[in-house]
Design a protein around this motif. Structure first.
Motif, PDB file in Angstrom:
ATOM      1  N   LEU A 119       0.822  -1.208   0.000  1.00 41.66           N
ATOM      2  CA  LEU A 119       0.000   0.000   0.000  1.00 41.66           C
ATOM      3  C   LEU A 119       0.854   1.255   0.000  1.00 41.66           C
ATOM      4  O   LEU A 119       1.853   1.324   0.716  1.00 41.66           O
ATOM      5  CB  LEU A 119      -0.803   0.062   1.294  1.00 41.66           C
ATOM      6  CG  LEU A 119      -2.068  -0.752   1.412  1.00 41.66           C
ATOM      7  CD1 LEU A 119      -2.489  -0.766   2.863  1.00 41.66           C
ATOM      8  CD2 LEU A 119      -3.130  -0.109   0.549  1.00 41.66           C
ATOM      9  N   LEU A 123      -2.249   6.481   1.716  1.00 37.33           N
ATOM     10  CA  LEU A 123      -3.556   5.950   2.112  1.00 37.33           C
ATOM     11  C   LEU A 123      -3.720   6.055   3.629  1.00 37.33           C
ATOM     12  O   LEU A 123      -4.803   6.319   4.147  1.00 37.33           O
ATOM     13  CB  LEU A 123      -3.693   4.499   1.640  1.00 37.33           C
ATOM     14  CG  LEU A 123      -5.078   3.864   1.754  1.00 37.33           C
ATOM     15  CD1 LEU A 123      -6.129   4.670   1.019  1.00 37.33           C
ATOM     16  CD2 LEU A 123      -5.077   2.443   1.231  1.00 37.33           C
ATOM     17  N   MET A 155      -7.363  -4.204  -2.405  1.00 33.78           N
ATOM     18  CA  MET A 155      -6.796  -4.825  -1.217  1.00 33.78           C
ATOM     19  C   MET A 155      -7.631  -6.009  -0.738  1.00 33.78           C
ATOM     20  O   MET A 155      -7.095  -7.005  -0.263  1.00 33.78           O
ATOM     21  CB  MET A 155      -6.737  -3.769  -0.106  1.00 33.78           C
ATOM     22  CG  MET A 155      -5.759  -4.066   1.000  1.00 33.78           C
ATOM     23  SD  MET A 155      -6.138  -3.151   2.535  1.00 33.78           S
ATOM     24  CE  MET A 155      -6.175  -1.462   1.995  1.00 33.78           C
ATOM     25  N   ALA A 161      -1.968  -7.056   3.765  1.00 31.48           N
ATOM     26  CA  ALA A 161      -1.680  -5.718   3.268  1.00 31.48           C
ATOM     27  C   ALA A 161      -0.548  -5.115   4.090  1.00 31.48           C
ATOM     28  O   ALA A 161      -0.555  -5.181   5.328  1.00 31.48           O
ATOM     29  CB  ALA A 161      -2.919  -4.844   3.348  1.00 31.48           C
ATOM     30  N   VAL A 162       0.424  -4.547   3.392  1.00 28.38           N
ATOM     31  CA  VAL A 162       1.603  -3.960   4.036  1.00 28.38           C
ATOM     32  C   VAL A 162       1.763  -2.532   3.524  1.00 28.38           C
ATOM     33  O   VAL A 162       1.797  -2.309   2.305  1.00 28.38           O
ATOM     34  CB  VAL A 162       2.862  -4.791   3.696  1.00 28.38           C
ATOM     35  CG1 VAL A 162       4.134  -4.048   4.076  1.00 28.38           C
ATOM     36  CG2 VAL A 162       2.812  -6.150   4.381  1.00 28.38           C
ATOM     37  N   VAL A 163       1.852  -1.572   4.439  1.00 28.19           N
ATOM     38  CA  VAL A 163       2.067  -0.187   4.038  1.00 28.19           C
ATOM     39  C   VAL A 163       3.555   0.024   3.770  1.00 28.19           C
ATOM     40  O   VAL A 163       4.394  -0.345   4.591  1.00 28.19           O
ATOM     41  CB  VAL A 163       1.594   0.784   5.147  1.00 28.19           C
ATOM     42  CG1 VAL A 163       1.874   2.227   4.732  1.00 28.19           C
ATOM     43  CG2 VAL A 163       0.113   0.598   5.415  1.00 28.19           C
TER      44      VAL A 163
ATOM     45  N   LEU B 183      -1.786  -7.983   9.922  1.00 27.50           N
ATOM     46  CA  LEU B 183      -1.589  -7.499   8.547  1.00 27.50           C
ATOM     47  C   LEU B 183      -2.609  -8.104   7.578  1.00 27.50           C
ATOM     48  O   LEU B 183      -2.491  -7.922   6.368  1.00 27.50           O
ATOM     49  CB  LEU B 183      -0.168  -7.842   8.079  1.00 27.50           C
ATOM     50  CG  LEU B 183       0.974  -7.193   8.870  1.00 27.50           C
ATOM     51  CD1 LEU B 183       2.312  -7.800   8.489  1.00 27.50           C
ATOM     52  CD2 LEU B 183       1.007  -5.680   8.635  1.00 27.50           C
ATOM     53  N   LYS B 184      -3.601  -8.797   8.097  1.00 31.26           N
ATOM     54  CA  LYS B 184      -4.612  -9.392   7.213  1.00 31.26           C
ATOM     55  C   LYS B 184      -5.337  -8.297   6.440  1.00 31.26           C
ATOM     56  O   LYS B 184      -5.824  -7.318   7.026  1.00 31.26           O
ATOM     57  CB  LYS B 184      -5.606 -10.227   8.026  1.00 31.26           C
ATOM     58  CG  LYS B 184      -5.076 -11.610   8.393  1.00 31.26           C
ATOM     59  CD  LYS B 184      -5.120 -12.571   7.205  1.00 31.26           C
ATOM     60  CE  LYS B 184      -4.349 -13.849   7.441  1.00 31.26           C
ATOM     61  NZ  LYS B 184      -5.163 -14.874   8.122  1.00 31.26           N
ATOM     62  N   ALA B 185      -5.416  -8.474   5.114  1.00 31.59           N
ATOM     63  CA  ALA B 185      -5.947  -7.423   4.235  1.00 31.59           C
ATOM     64  C   ALA B 185      -7.402  -7.074   4.570  1.00 31.59           C
ATOM     65  O   ALA B 185      -7.772  -5.897   4.574  1.00 31.59           O
ATOM     66  CB  ALA B 185      -5.823  -7.867   2.781  1.00 31.59           C
ATOM     67  N   LEU B 188      -7.579  -4.798   7.576  1.00 31.91           N
ATOM     68  CA  LEU B 188      -7.101  -3.447   7.256  1.00 31.91           C
ATOM     69  C   LEU B 188      -8.088  -2.723   6.338  1.00 31.91           C
ATOM     70  O   LEU B 188      -8.365  -1.537   6.541  1.00 31.91           O
ATOM     71  CB  LEU B 188      -5.715  -3.520   6.614  1.00 31.91           C
ATOM     72  CG  LEU B 188      -4.575  -3.795   7.584  1.00 31.91           C
ATOM     73  CD1 LEU B 188      -3.300  -4.142   6.845  1.00 31.91           C
ATOM     74  CD2 LEU B 188      -4.328  -2.582   8.487  1.00 31.91           C
ATOM     75  N   ALA B 189      -8.620  -3.432   5.341  1.00 36.03           N
ATOM     76  CA  ALA B 189      -9.579  -2.809   4.427  1.00 36.03           C
ATOM     77  C   ALA B 189     -10.796  -2.306   5.203  1.00 36.03           C
ATOM     78  O   ALA B 189     -11.275  -1.188   4.979  1.00 36.03           O
ATOM     79  CB  ALA B 189      -9.989  -3.802   3.340  1.00 36.03           C
ATOM     80  N   TYR B 192      -9.920   0.877   6.950  1.00 32.84           N
ATOM     81  CA  TYR B 192      -9.821   1.992   5.997  1.00 32.84           C
ATOM     82  C   TYR B 192     -11.201   2.452   5.547  1.00 32.84           C
ATOM     83  O   TYR B 192     -11.448   3.643   5.383  1.00 32.84           O
ATOM     84  CB  TYR B 192      -8.991   1.583   4.777  1.00 32.84           C
ATOM     85  CG  TYR B 192      -7.502   1.630   5.005  1.00 32.84           C
ATOM     86  CD1 TYR B 192      -6.892   2.801   5.459  1.00 32.84           C
ATOM     87  CD2 TYR B 192      -6.702   0.531   4.771  1.00 32.84           C
ATOM     88  CE1 TYR B 192      -5.524   2.853   5.662  1.00 32.84           C
ATOM     89  CE2 TYR B 192      -5.334   0.568   4.977  1.00 32.84           C
ATOM     90  CZ  TYR B 192      -4.749   1.732   5.422  1.00 32.84           C
ATOM     91  OH  TYR B 192      -3.407   1.778   5.629  1.00 32.84           O
TER      92      TYR B 192
END
Lengths: 198, 198
Positions: A119, A123, A155, A161-163, B183-185, B188-189, B192
């Motif tokens: 990412l 964001l 995503m 997901a990794v920033v 860190l699971k997408a 995180l999604a 966000y």
């Protein structure tokens, strides 16, 4: 296992991948892409890319030898399947760095691939979007929010997901993901069952 | 998130849990069990256990306040649900250390709980079982294999498996799992999306 690092273009996938392999050269095998474009200065065939002719590439597509491929500016880019299959059969873990469309092609063909979405750090800054209101035009804010929505939508097709705020931090997170995937109970149970059954 | 550390009795769940919390006291909240047994010397109510009467415990069961419970030697042991629900609603991660039967009760009630199975190191030594043939009786080997099969069967109900060969190594693996789960997408999604929608 097959790990995919992907994300929006310009997010820094190549930088993170290179830093990961510099730190941990023996744990993972890097999947080398094939392309029909000319080799650039310093690029080595079989290291940076497999450089092949357009005819050869199209033959590989027709023979189902491409795990994924795409065409940019009249050139082909893609991932040969045979090498990856061989490595995985030998129990090696393979790592790919790949565009978003390619990642979705791999997901469809290799359901147990582990997909990591890189990412862009801006964001994260949406946390402060209300604070932005005073400093940016409405148009700029709307554009940012639109891009953010698209990225978040992408995503949700990924496992992790990794920033990419700092390369070192991003690499550590990718290593954490790889470490945890190696501790998955089903994978370990399968290997124990094989041992028990001789 | 709700993390569960479980495994066969005697595998060292308590030792690993204590070492984990010593190293990382602020990242996770430890879920304290309730019991009807007497407090032992040095045990503190509300720290080691919630010590409650049998009548109170049975009332909590009947009111559906127990996430899981079991009876050993005429005493009840269990996990009160309310506190865990409150912590998770506040966005805190909760960590439980729990017997195998209890873990399966939690899995049924909290499908998104993350279950970690702690393995005894001698399961690893099965790799060398053929070498054992000369030194151990057939009966001993059969017993070992039977236990191993049961443990592997248990393991398949878990998300992750960690071998407790050395406490420090096991703790690091548990931390890796916790780090990767963060860190699971999808998680995180979701956060966000909440930010985008204000």
């Amino acid at each position: 296992m097959l790990f995919l690092l992907s994300g929006p273009s310009g997010v820094g996938k190549g930088t993170v991948r290179k830093a990961l392999f510099k730190r941990n050269p023996h744990e993972l095998l890097y999947s080398i892409s094939a392309t029909t474009r000319e080799a650039r200065r310093n690029e080595v065939d079989g290291k940076d890319y497999f450089f092949v002719s357009k005819q050869k590439f199209e033959q590989m597509i027709n023979e189902g030898q491409m795990l994924e491929y795409a065409q940019y500016v009249d050139q082909y880019y893609g991932t040969p399947k045979t090498w990856i299959d061989e490595q995985r059969q030998q129990g090696n873990d393979v790592f790919m760095e790949i565009e978003v469309n390619g990642a979705m092609q791999v997901r469809a063909k290799v359901p147990d691939a582990i997909l990591i979405f890189l990412l862009p750090p801006d964001l994260m800054q949406l946390r402060n979007r209300l604070e932005l209101r005073g400093t940016e035009s409405d148009k700029v804010i709307d554009e940012r929010l639109k891009t953010a929505r698209q990225e978040i939508l992408m995503m949700t097709n990924y496992d992790y997901a990794v920033v990419n705020d700092k390369v070192d931090k991003a690499v550590k997170k990718v290593q954490t993901i790889i470490g945890a995937e190696r501790l998955k109970a089903k994978r370990l149970a399968n290997s124990y069952i094989k041992i028990l059954e001789g």
